[in-house]
Design a protein around this motif. Structure first.
Motif, PDB file in Angstrom:
ATOM      1  N   PHE A  22       0.839  -1.206   0.000  1.00 48.64           N
ATOM      2  CA  PHE A  22       0.000   0.000   0.000  1.00 48.64           C
ATOM      3  C   PHE A  22       0.874   1.255   0.000  1.00 48.64           C
ATOM      4  CE2 PHE A  22      -2.642   3.277   1.920  1.00 48.64           C
ATOM      5  CZ  PHE A  22      -3.862   3.097   1.286  1.00 48.64           C
ATOM      6  N   ASP A  23       1.861   1.273   0.888  1.00 51.13           N
ATOM      7  CA  ASP A  23       2.720   2.463   0.997  1.00 51.13           C
ATOM      8  C   ASP A  23       3.614   2.632  -0.229  1.00 51.13           C
ATOM      9  OD1 ASP A  23       1.661   3.113   3.419  1.00 51.13           O
ATOM     10  OD2 ASP A  23       3.255   2.152   4.607  1.00 51.13           O
ATOM     11  N   LYS A  24       4.127   1.512  -0.710  1.00 50.06           N
ATOM     12  CA  LYS A  24       5.121   1.575  -1.787  1.00 50.06           C
ATOM     13  C   LYS A  24       4.473   1.747  -3.173  1.00 50.06           C
ATOM     14  CE  LYS A  24       8.781  -1.231  -3.834  1.00 50.06           C
ATOM     15  NZ  LYS A  24       8.590  -2.495  -4.459  1.00 50.06           N
ATOM     16  N   GLU A  25       3.360   1.070  -3.398  1.00 50.53           N
ATOM     17  CA  GLU A  25       2.774   1.064  -4.745  1.00 50.53           C
ATOM     18  C   GLU A  25       1.614   2.054  -4.916  1.00 50.53           C
ATOM     19  OE1 GLU A  25       3.632  -1.109  -7.354  1.00 50.53           O
ATOM     20  OE2 GLU A  25       4.549  -2.857  -6.419  1.00 50.53           O
ATOM     21  N   PHE A  26       0.856   2.280  -3.836  1.00 51.44           N
ATOM     22  CA  PHE A  26      -0.358   3.090  -3.996  1.00 51.44           C
ATOM     23  C   PHE A  26      -0.170   4.554  -3.574  1.00 51.44           C
ATOM     24  CE2 PHE A  26      -3.223  -0.914  -3.179  1.00 51.44           C
ATOM     25  CZ  PHE A  26      -2.728  -1.487  -4.338  1.00 51.44           C
ATOM     26  N   MET A  27       0.483   4.752  -2.442  1.00 58.03           N
ATOM     27  CA  MET A  27       0.563   6.124  -1.921  1.00 58.03           C
ATOM     28  C   MET A  27       1.305   7.102  -2.839  1.00 58.03           C
ATOM     29  SD  MET A  27      -1.380   6.262   0.576  1.00 58.03           S
ATOM     30  CE  MET A  27      -1.070   7.843   1.345  1.00 58.03           C
ATOM     31  N   PRO A  28       2.336   6.668  -3.604  1.00 56.75           N
ATOM     32  CA  PRO A  28       3.010   7.628  -4.487  1.00 56.75           C
ATOM     33  C   PRO A  28       2.080   8.279  -5.523  1.00 56.75           C
ATOM     34  CG  PRO A  28       4.357   5.658  -4.243  1.00 56.75           C
ATOM     35  CD  PRO A  28       3.025   5.359  -3.602  1.00 56.75           C
ATOM     36  N   HIS A  29       0.909   7.695  -5.760  1.00 55.64           N
ATOM     37  CA  HIS A  29       0.008   8.235  -6.786  1.00 55.64           C
ATOM     38  C   HIS A  29      -1.088   9.118  -6.201  1.00 55.64           C
ATOM     39  CE1 HIS A  29       2.037   5.601  -9.538  1.00 55.64           C
ATOM     40  NE2 HIS A  29       1.726   4.548  -8.808  1.00 55.64           N
ATOM     41  N   ILE A  30      -0.993   9.418  -4.919  1.00 60.95           N
ATOM     42  CA  ILE A  30      -2.142  10.084  -4.290  1.00 60.95           C
ATOM     43  C   ILE A  30      -2.356  11.515  -4.798  1.00 60.95           C
ATOM     44  CG2 ILE A  30      -0.977  10.949  -2.205  1.00 60.95           C
ATOM     45  CD1 ILE A  30      -3.589   9.927  -0.687  1.00 60.95           C
ATOM     46  N   ASP A  31      -1.281  12.208  -5.182  1.00 60.86           N
ATOM     47  CA  ASP A  31      -1.463  13.559  -5.731  1.00 60.86           C
ATOM     48  C   ASP A  31      -2.210  13.504  -7.069  1.00 60.86           C
ATOM     49  OD1 ASP A  31      -0.483  15.382  -3.836  1.00 60.86           O
ATOM     50  OD2 ASP A  31       1.590  14.928  -4.377  1.00 60.86           O
ATOM     51  N   SER A  32      -1.801  12.574  -7.935  1.00 56.99           N
ATOM     52  CA  SER A  32      -2.495  12.416  -9.228  1.00 56.99           C
ATOM     53  C   SER A  32      -3.950  12.026  -9.010  1.00 56.99           C
ATOM     54  CB  SER A  32      -1.819  11.331 -10.072  1.00 56.99           C
ATOM     55  OG  SER A  32      -0.553  11.746 -10.480  1.00 56.99           O
ATOM     56  N   MET A  33      -4.164  11.139  -8.045  1.00 53.60           N
ATOM     57  CA  MET A  33      -5.530  10.686  -7.751  1.00 53.60           C
ATOM     58  C   MET A  33      -6.387  11.854  -7.265  1.00 53.60           C
ATOM     59  SD  MET A  33      -5.827   7.354  -8.170  1.00 53.60           S
ATOM     60  CE  MET A  33      -6.935   6.667  -6.953  1.00 53.60           C
ATOM     61  N   TYR A  34      -5.790  12.670  -6.402  1.00 52.90           N
ATOM     62  CA  TYR A  34      -6.539  13.802  -5.849  1.00 52.90           C
ATOM     63  C   TYR A  34      -6.887  14.803  -6.961  1.00 52.90           C
ATOM     64  CZ  TYR A  34      -7.798  17.731  -2.892  1.00 52.90           C
ATOM     65  OH  TYR A  34      -8.483  18.766  -2.310  1.00 52.90           O
ATOM     66  N   ASN A  35      -5.926  15.059  -7.839  1.00 54.43           N
ATOM     67  CA  ASN A  35      -6.189  15.983  -8.948  1.00 54.43           C
ATOM     68  C   ASN A  35      -7.257  15.436  -9.894  1.00 54.43           C
ATOM     69  OD1 ASN A  35      -4.392  18.573  -9.211  1.00 54.43           O
ATOM     70  ND2 ASN A  35      -3.124  17.019  -8.226  1.00 54.43           N
ATOM     71  N   PHE A  36      -7.201  14.129 -10.147  1.00 55.01           N
ATOM     72  CA  PHE A  36      -8.227  13.513 -11.006  1.00 55.01           C
ATOM     73  C   PHE A  36      -9.601  13.644 -10.344  1.00 55.01           C
ATOM     74  CE2 PHE A  36      -9.970   9.263 -12.771  1.00 55.01           C
ATOM     75  CZ  PHE A  36     -10.438   9.863 -13.922  1.00 55.01           C
ATOM     76  N   ALA A  37      -9.651  13.332  -9.057  1.00 59.68           N
ATOM     77  CA  ALA A  37     -10.922  13.422  -8.321  1.00 59.68           C
ATOM     78  C   ALA A  37     -11.444  14.858  -8.320  1.00 59.68           C
ATOM     79  CB  ALA A  37     -10.730  12.920  -6.889  1.00 59.68           C
TER      80      ALA A  37
ATOM     81  N   THR B  63      -0.457  22.912 -23.129  1.00 58.04           N
ATOM     82  CA  THR B  63      -1.154  23.833 -22.227  1.00 58.04           C
ATOM     83  C   THR B  63      -1.866  23.065 -21.121  1.00 58.04           C
ATOM     84  OG1 THR B  63      -1.452  25.432 -23.993  1.00 58.04           O
ATOM     85  CG2 THR B  63      -2.942  25.619 -22.131  1.00 58.04           C
ATOM     86  N   MET B  64      -2.509  21.962 -21.494  1.00 56.83           N
ATOM     87  CA  MET B  64      -3.203  21.162 -20.480  1.00 56.83           C
ATOM     88  C   MET B  64      -2.208  20.580 -19.471  1.00 56.83           C
ATOM     89  SD  MET B  64      -6.252  21.466 -21.543  1.00 56.83           S
ATOM     90  CE  MET B  64      -7.035  20.443 -20.371  1.00 56.83           C
ATOM     91  N   GLN B  65      -1.041  20.173 -19.985  1.00 63.87           N
ATOM     92  CA  GLN B  65      -0.035  19.564 -19.095  1.00 63.87           C
ATOM     93  C   GLN B  65       0.568  20.590 -18.146  1.00 63.87           C
ATOM     94  OE1 GLN B  65       2.518  18.079 -22.174  1.00 63.87           O
ATOM     95  NE2 GLN B  65       1.760  15.987 -22.016  1.00 63.87           N
ATOM     96  N   LEU B  66       0.823  21.783 -18.672  1.00 63.34           N
ATOM     97  CA  LEU B  66       1.637  22.736 -17.916  1.00 63.34           C
ATOM     98  C   LEU B  66       0.841  23.795 -17.164  1.00 63.34           C
ATOM     99  CD1 LEU B  66       4.434  23.295 -20.599  1.00 63.34           C
ATOM    100  CD2 LEU B  66       4.492  21.770 -18.621  1.00 63.34           C
ATOM    101  N   ARG B  67      -0.340  24.170 -17.701  1.00 58.27           N
ATOM    102  CA  ARG B  67      -0.982  25.332 -17.095  1.00 58.27           C
ATOM    103  C   ARG B  67      -2.191  25.042 -16.223  1.00 58.27           C
ATOM    104  NH1 ARG B  67      -1.636  29.866 -21.360  1.00 58.27           N
ATOM    105  NH2 ARG B  67      -0.274  28.606 -22.651  1.00 58.27           N
ATOM    106  N   LEU B  68      -2.637  23.792 -16.222  1.00 56.42           N
ATOM    107  CA  LEU B  68      -3.710  23.455 -15.279  1.00 56.42           C
ATOM    108  C   LEU B  68      -3.106  23.386 -13.880  1.00 56.42           C
ATOM    109  CD1 LEU B  68      -5.967  20.591 -16.691  1.00 56.42           C
ATOM    110  CD2 LEU B  68      -6.610  22.942 -16.207  1.00 56.42           C
ATOM    111  N   GLU B  69      -3.769  24.015 -12.939  1.00 58.53           N
ATOM    112  CA  GLU B  69      -3.239  24.024 -11.573  1.00 58.53           C
ATOM    113  C   GLU B  69      -3.153  22.595 -11.026  1.00 58.53           C
ATOM    114  OE1 GLU B  69      -4.366  25.649  -7.112  1.00 58.53           O
ATOM    115  OE2 GLU B  69      -5.845  25.749  -8.718  1.00 58.53           O
ATOM    116  N   LYS B  70      -1.991  22.260 -10.451  1.00 53.27           N
ATOM    117  CA  LYS B  70      -1.839  20.951  -9.811  1.00 53.27           C
ATOM    118  C   LYS B  70      -2.073  21.140  -8.318  1.00 53.27           C
ATOM    119  CE  LYS B  70       0.246  18.583 -13.376  1.00 53.27           C
ATOM    120  NZ  LYS B  70      -0.013  19.536 -14.448  1.00 53.27           N
ATOM    121  N   LYS B  71      -3.085  20.491  -7.812  1.00 56.39           N
ATOM    122  CA  LYS B  71      -3.384  20.631  -6.387  1.00 56.39           C
ATOM    123  C   LYS B  71      -2.612  19.593  -5.588  1.00 56.39           C
ATOM    124  CE  LYS B  71      -7.888  22.766  -6.651  1.00 56.39           C
ATOM    125  NZ  LYS B  71      -7.512  23.973  -5.908  1.00 56.39           N
ATOM    126  N   CYS B  72      -2.163  20.001  -4.410  1.00 56.10           N
ATOM    127  CA  CYS B  72      -1.500  19.044  -3.522  1.00 56.10           C
ATOM    128  C   CYS B  72      -2.558  18.420  -2.621  1.00 56.10           C
ATOM    129  CB  CYS B  72      -0.471  19.746  -2.650  1.00 56.10           C
ATOM    130  SG  CYS B  72       1.035  20.071  -3.556  1.00 56.10           S
TER     131      CYS B  72
END
Lengths: 205, 88
Positions: A22-37, B63-72
């Motif tokens: 979970f920590d090694k494979e899943f957590m590194p993607h949490i920023d991408s997941m959050y942005n997608f959500a 533009t989509m890759q670089l300028r969309l805000e990336k949220k933490c």
């Protein structure tokens, strides 16, 4: 849990291994997941709930995940299915849908090669700021928004997108094509409203 | 005899635009083969709509890759997930 059915050989992890995977494979993607959500829901609280729900499901069904396979695509598939099956139904703000857009776009999705052109200049796109780009993206119906996010923002291949979305690769291509046509129309409207000369792009340039 | 100016004159309309735009999509998405890329490059040298179509699609993708805000992701969300996982 149909989103997890494709895995053929279930693993049996010990409790310690489960946490390590979970920590090694899943957590590194949490920023991408959050942005997608966030891009799906347009709401930070909803994105929080969706990501949490996805990660809890991922842990619960971790034996269906084979180490070394594509964890990011696996997680995105769970999140997308959670959004469609659970979240969309109970969302406090139902997706804003332009039904005319949807009708037009779905009717023509398989005929996406139709020769349509949008007069839009590279310079106009470069002049738009991030918020305007985001607004144009958010104005698309969610299925079209999704393919653009997966392809352009997250860099998934067509094959990965087909697995995440559970659609044939040909449909990925045509949906992406149609989504980009719609996006260009939205960007063109923005550029126009901001006073950019969007269609002055004569062949004499 | 074709003059040098005529040789480099690009055509201003494309009779295969629908097909060409599908190829543009494959190229900007990194899904085209080397052969398809080379063939399209040759085509772009002679076709202005294809060249402009390629530039616009590439620009929008960048533009989509670089300028969309990336949220933490909020750290409270990470903490909450880890806490819930520890009780499962």
């Amino acid at each position: 849990m149909d989103e997890l059915e494709e895995i053929k050989i279930p693993q049996t992890y010990s409790d310690l291994e489960k946490h390590r995977v979970f920590d090694k494979e899943f957590m590194p993607h949490i920023d991408s997941m959050y942005n997608f959500a966030f891009r799906l829901t347009n709401d930070e609280d909803d994105a929080n709930d969706l990501v949490q729900d996805t990660y809890l499901k991922a842990f619960r069904f971790i034996n269906s995940f084979s180490q070394g396979t594509n964890a990011k695509a696996w997680l995105f598939r769970i999140l997308k299915n959670s959004f469609i099956n659970d979240f969309r139904k109970k969302s406090k703000e139902p997706a804003k849908v332009d039904y005319q857009d949807v009708e037009t776009t779905y009717n023509s999705e398989e005929d996406a090669e139709t020769n349509q052109t949008v007069d839009l200049r590279v310079e106009s796109v470069q002049d738009l700021i991030g918020d305007e780009i985001a607004n144009a993206l958010n104005a698309l119906p969610v299925d079209f928004r999704t393919v653009i996010i997966l392809c352009d923002v997250e860099g998934f291949t067509y094959e990965e997108m087909a697995k995440i979305l559970d659609i044939p690769i040909g449909t990925v291509r045509s949906r992406l094509h149609r989504a980009r046509m719609l996006l260009k129309e939205k960007l063109q409207s923005y550029a126009k409203s901001l006073g950019y000369n969007v269609n002055a792009d004569s062949m004499a340039d | 005899m074709v003059s040098e100016a005529e040789k480099i004159q690009k055509k201003t309309s494309c009779e295969h635009q629908a097909e060409c735009m599908k190829m543009v999509q494959l190229i900007v998405d990194g899904q085209a083969s080397d052969e398809q890329i080379n063939q399209f490059k040759l085509n772009m040298d002679t076709c202005l709509p294809c060249e402009k179509g390629y530039e616009l699609e590439k620009c929008i993708k960048e533009t989509m890759q670089l300028r969309l805000e990336k949220k933490c992701v909020p750290s409270s969300l990470i903490d909450c997930i880890k806490q819930k996982i520890s009780t499962l």
